[in-house]
Design a protein around this motif. Structure first.
Motif, PDB file in Angstrom:
ATOM      1  N   UNK A  76       0.807  -1.217   0.000  1.00  0.00           N
ATOM      2  CA  UNK A  76       0.000   0.000   0.000  1.00  0.00           C
ATOM      3  C   UNK A  76       0.840   1.267   0.000  1.00  0.00           C
ATOM      4  N   UNK A  77       2.146   1.121   0.193  1.00  0.00           N
ATOM      5  CA  UNK A  77       3.048   2.264   0.159  1.00  0.00           C
ATOM      6  C   UNK A  77       3.409   2.610  -1.292  1.00  0.00           C
ATOM      7  N   UNK A  78       3.921   3.819  -1.531  1.00  0.00           N
ATOM      8  CA  UNK A  78       4.347   4.158  -2.894  1.00  0.00           C
ATOM      9  C   UNK A  78       5.355   3.147  -3.425  1.00  0.00           C
ATOM     10  N   UNK A  79       5.169   2.710  -4.657  1.00  0.00           N
ATOM     11  CA  UNK A  79       6.077   1.745  -5.253  1.00  0.00           C
ATOM     12  C   UNK A  79       7.454   2.339  -5.484  1.00  0.00           C
ATOM     13  N   UNK A  80       8.473   1.558  -5.219  1.00  0.00           N
ATOM     14  CA  UNK A  80       9.850   2.034  -5.355  1.00  0.00           C
ATOM     15  C   UNK A  80      10.402   1.619  -6.719  1.00  0.00           C
ATOM     16  N   UNK A  81      10.670   2.630  -7.557  1.00  0.00           N
ATOM     17  CA  UNK A  81      11.149   2.344  -8.910  1.00  0.00           C
ATOM     18  C   UNK A  81      12.286   3.267  -9.335  1.00  0.00           C
ATOM     19  N   UNK A  82      12.836   4.019  -8.407  1.00  0.00           N
ATOM     20  CA  UNK A  82      13.989   4.872  -8.676  1.00  0.00           C
ATOM     21  C   UNK A  82      15.115   4.440  -7.751  1.00  0.00           C
ATOM     22  N   UNK A  83      16.340   4.391  -8.291  1.00  0.00           N
ATOM     23  CA  UNK A  83      17.444   3.796  -7.548  1.00  0.00           C
ATOM     24  C   UNK A  83      18.653   4.723  -7.482  1.00  0.00           C
ATOM     25  N   UNK A  84      19.238   4.784  -6.290  1.00  0.00           N
ATOM     26  CA  UNK A  84      20.480   5.514  -6.060  1.00  0.00           C
ATOM     27  C   UNK A  84      21.523   4.482  -5.649  1.00  0.00           C
TER      28      UNK A  84
END
Length: 314
Positions: A76-84
């Motif tokens: 339910x949390x924002x999907x993680x699709x950006x990476x550092x």
């Protein structure tokens, strides 16, 4: 999985990862929440290593984005699709990010839903994401208006990080493509504040409500949460690095072609996030040369509007 040959064609490989990817980083590779897909990592690493060899970047970290992933994770949390990724310090961080929402015009519907991106383009004014290779450039901070914060009228400034693209993404500046916090000020009215350095000729400044759209859609830019933005902007300030965004046009076209023929993506050596693929059916890339005339014609057809004049705040 797939990699890119020197000719730019898609190449299938039996091994899951390049042998030179360190063990600590391999632990973060996969298709689960918070992980990075193999093809996204390999292309992001290849771009970074190339630019580092050329002396174009010295930053110890590089960036990547997978725009095929959903906006919301199963939790339910924002999907993680950006990476550092900072290999020298063995640091990997996955954060949420927006993608382009597109437009729905009479001649063409290239709009995207809130959960998954179906349409992609490099056309100016398309408001869509364009995958490919980028370098971070300078940042610009601008005043957006005033808002209420804990009962106090406060100025809101937003920093915009410009991207310089290559190849199909070389018009990134023309498209005003970059990265910024996923928040904007929705103007409601204007009030007199002659002491403000941002006042207009009559002494008025805009006032509005902050809207946070973390993990949602954007106008084609890459957006992050306010906390992630601070970290990313500080990381690249006066120290550019590379950003690789997946998928490119060749990936989109290859996936669409395989699906049309009823082929399995995994057997064809292709990648798309499974849940989003089920939601969108098949992706589509709209080339600039075909979409730009449609956008330009739509713009020309719009009636002339008088300048916006906000009401006086009560």
């Amino acid at each position: 999985m797939i990699t890119v040959s020197s000719s730019g064609s898609l190449v299938t490989r039996a091994d899951a990862l390049s042998a030179d990817i360190p063990a600590w980083l391999q632990k973060h590779v996969g298709t689960g929440d918070g992980q990075i897909a193999p093809v996204v990592l390999e292309r992001a690493r290849a771009l970074y290593q190339k630019k580092k060899r050329q002396g174009a970047v010295r930053n110890p970290c590089y960036l990547a984005k997978d725009a095929t992933r959903p906006s919301t994770a199963s939790s339910g949390n924002p999907g993680r699709r950006f990476y550092v990724i900072c290999e020298s310090s063995k640091s990997f961080r996955a954060v949420s990010s927006g993608y382009g929402n597109g437009r729905k015009l009479q001649r063409a519907n290239f709009s995207n839903g809130r959960q998954c991106a179906k349409n992609f383009s490099n056309a100016e004014g398309s408001k869509l994401t364009a995958g490919g290779s980028y370098l971070t450039a300078e940042s610009r901070t601008s005043f957006k208006g005033y808002f209420n914060q804990s009962g106090k009228t406060t100025p809101f400034y937003r920093t915009f990080l410009l991207f310089d693209g290559q190849g199909e993404t070389s018009n990134a500046r023309e498209r005003a493509i970059g990265g910024h916090p996923a928040v904007f000020l929705k103007w409601q009215c204007r009030f007199k504040n002659t002491k403000s350095p941002h006042a207009d000729n009559e002494g008025y400044v805009p006032y509005g409500k902050l809207v946070n759209y973390t993990g949602g859609r954007s106008n084609g830019c890459t957006t992050w949460s306010q906390s992630a933005s601070k970290e990313i902007l500080a990381l690249v300030e006066d120290n550019p690095t590379t950003l690789y965004i997946y998928p490119e046009s060749k990936d989109i076209n290859a996936v669409a072609k395989a699906l049309k023929k009823g082929k399995s993506l995994s057997r064809a050596g292709l990648y798309w996030n499974a849940s989003c693929l089920q939601a969108i059916g098949s992706p589509r890339f709209w080339p600039k040369k075909s979409l730009q005339p449609i956008i330009n014609q739509w713009r020309d057809s719009l009636p002339k509007q008088p300048p916006l004049e906000l009401p006086i705040c009560r």
